[in-house]
Design an enzyme around this catalytic site. Structure first.
Site, PDB file in Angstrom:
ATOM      1  CD  GLU A  43      -3.287   3.305   7.435  1.00  0.00           C
ATOM      2  OE1 GLU A  43      -3.391   3.025   8.641  1.00  0.00           O
ATOM      3  OE2 GLU A  43      -2.198   3.313   6.842  1.00  0.00           O
ATOM      4  CD1 TRP A  49       0.412   0.511   3.331  1.00  0.00           C
ATOM      5  CD2 TRP A  49      -0.149  -1.644   3.061  1.00  0.00           C
ATOM      6  NE1 TRP A  49       0.927  -0.178   4.385  1.00  0.00           N
ATOM      7  CE2 TRP A  49       0.597  -1.509   4.259  1.00  0.00           C
ATOM      8  CE3 TRP A  49      -0.617  -2.916   2.694  1.00  0.00           C
ATOM      9  CZ2 TRP A  49       0.887  -2.603   5.080  1.00  0.00           C
ATOM     10  CZ3 TRP A  49      -0.327  -3.990   3.511  1.00  0.00           C
ATOM     11  CH2 TRP A  49       0.410  -3.833   4.683  1.00  0.00           C
ATOM     12  NE  ARG A  50       5.143   1.784   4.375  1.00  0.00           N
ATOM     13  CZ  ARG A  50       6.031   1.550   5.304  1.00  0.00           C
ATOM     14  NH1 ARG A  50       7.282   1.274   4.970  1.00  0.00           N
ATOM     15  NH2 ARG A  50       5.674   1.592   6.562  1.00  0.00           N
ATOM     16  CG  LEU A  55      -7.960  -9.536   6.631  1.00  0.00           C
ATOM     17  CD1 LEU A  55      -8.686  -8.617   5.654  1.00  0.00           C
ATOM     18  CD2 LEU A  55      -6.560  -9.010   6.895  1.00  0.00           C
ATOM     19  N   GLY A  56      -9.990 -11.341  10.530  1.00  0.00           N
ATOM     20  CA  GLY A  56     -10.612 -11.215  11.851  1.00  0.00           C
ATOM     21  C   GLY A  56     -11.417  -9.932  11.999  1.00  0.00           C
ATOM     22  CD  GLN A 108      -9.769  -4.094  15.771  1.00  0.00           C
ATOM     23  OE1 GLN A 108     -10.428  -4.020  14.739  1.00  0.00           O
ATOM     24  NE2 GLN A 108     -10.332  -4.227  16.944  1.00  0.00           N
ATOM     25  CB  THR A 109      -5.151  -7.589  10.788  1.00  0.00           C
ATOM     26  OG1 THR A 109      -6.539  -7.697  11.112  1.00  0.00           O
ATOM     27  CG2 THR A 109      -4.666  -8.950  10.311  1.00  0.00           C
TER      28      THR A 109
HETATM   29  N1  ADE Z   1      -0.301   0.309  10.784  1.00  0.00           N
HETATM   30  C1  ADE Z   1      -1.253   1.223  10.519  1.00  0.00           C
HETATM   31  N2  ADE Z   1      -1.036   1.824   9.335  1.00  0.00           N
HETATM   32  C2  ADE Z   1       0.077   1.256   8.831  1.00  0.00           C
HETATM   33  C3  ADE Z   1       0.798   1.421   7.629  1.00  0.00           C
HETATM   34  N3  ADE Z   1       0.386   2.283   6.717  1.00  0.00           N
HETATM   35  N4  ADE Z   1       1.897   0.682   7.440  1.00  0.00           N
HETATM   36  C4  ADE Z   1       2.275  -0.201   8.379  1.00  0.00           C
HETATM   37  N5  ADE Z   1       1.647  -0.421   9.519  1.00  0.00           N
HETATM   38  C5  ADE Z   1       0.553   0.303   9.747  1.00  0.00           C
END
Ligand code: ADE
Length: 286
Positions: free
Chosen positions: A54, A41-42, A97-98, A59-60
């Site tokens: 996000e 997601w980066r 994922l819960g 929570q996972t």
């Molecule tokens: N925890 C919450 N947001 C995150 C993110 N963008 N990357 C890694 N861990 C996270």
């Protein structure tokens, strides 16, 4: 700076001078250069993808989110497809994922974005918090990661960094005490890079030291899963996703030791909008 030195460094809480801020930022970015993670997601993520990541990360653990994230996006590539998805498909994609309530909230957020925000994820943290399942910290994270906004927020890894460098040895530290430091040290030019770097340093600190977050008043372990209502809820939803329908009587037979809890939990799942009862059969809603 060698890693061990980076991690041992301490900063005074008071007298946070521009020079000290610059030094801290350098330390955080140095660590990122050496040990930053590549996460799906980066890179070139749309605001929608950031929203999904996000909520999953609330929570996972990252390692569990990574494989689910790409499968989820392949199935629901944009806000519109998520908003319109049958709940059955959504819960199937969420398996593993819960905390299924998040899936439901995420879909309701997508529907609100379609209906009230012209299909675009809002960029303002205050507007984001009006969406289901989005609290102030998730809102800040979305604003920073999706829109490179200098929003101020904390999550567990960020908390670990500030506890380690600014609250050494202190117990029961509240986020209210950390927030001024998060604000003062935030890289206003590159909030997205900054928060990625902070989170990765936090992960490293948690591995290298007794988890600094335990000194936060907000630290809470996830409650025991075995034997919990959450476990049984998850089992019922998984069964309905796999089998489509089941009568309450047949469900009771599957869980003979849960006669007491089952009716209450089924009722809860109906009230929350996860399942419906049609005639004698329970099934996933819509
Ligand atoms: N925890 C919450 N947001 C995150 C993110 N963008 N990357 C890694 N861990 C996270």
């Amino acid at each position: 700076m060698p890693k061990s030195q980076t991690i041992q460094h301490r900063f005074a809480t008071d007298g946070l001078t521009p020079a000290l801020i610059a030094q801290f930022q350098q330390l955080v970015y140095d660590h990122f250069q050496r040990h930053g993670r590549e996460l799906p997601w980066r890179t070139a993520s749309s605001p929608y993808q950031v929203l999904v990541s996000e909520v999953m990360l609330q929570q996972t653990q990252v390692d569990r989110v990574v494989p689910k994230f790409s499968v989820f996006l392949a199935r629901f590539p944009d806000i519109a497809s998520l908003a319109a998805a049958p709940l059955l498909d959504l819960l199937a994609a969420w398996q593993g994922l819960g905390y299924n309530r998040r899936a439901l909230a995420l879909q309701r957020a997508a529907q609100a974005i379609m209906e009230q925000h012209g299909g675009s994820v809002p960029a303002e943290p205050l507007v984001l918090t009006t969406l289901p399942g989005i609290g102030p910290y998730t809102a800040g994270a979305i604003a920073a990661f999706a829109y490179n906004q200098p929003a101020v927020f904390i999550e567990t890894n960020i908390r670990a960094v500030f506890l380690h460098y600014f609250f050494t040895g202190q117990q029961q530290v509240a986020d209210r005490e950390l927030l001024p430091l998060v604000t003062a040290t935030l890289d206003q030019q590159r909030p997205r890079d900054w928060y990625n770097a902070l989170m990765d340093l936090g992960v490293a600190l948690k591995k290298a030291h007794p988890n600094p977050s335990r000194r936060s008043v907000h630290h809470s372990r996830q409650s025991a899963f075995q034997g919990s209502d959450r476990q049984l809820r998850g089992q019922i939803l998984k069964l309905l996703v796999a089998e489509g329908k089941i009568s309450p009587a047949a469900l009771s037979k599957r869980y003979p030791n849960e006669q007491k809890r089952l009716p209450r939990i089924v009722k809860q799942l109906i009230t929350e909008g996860f399942i419906t009862q049609k005639g004698r059969q329970l099934q996933i809603a819509n």
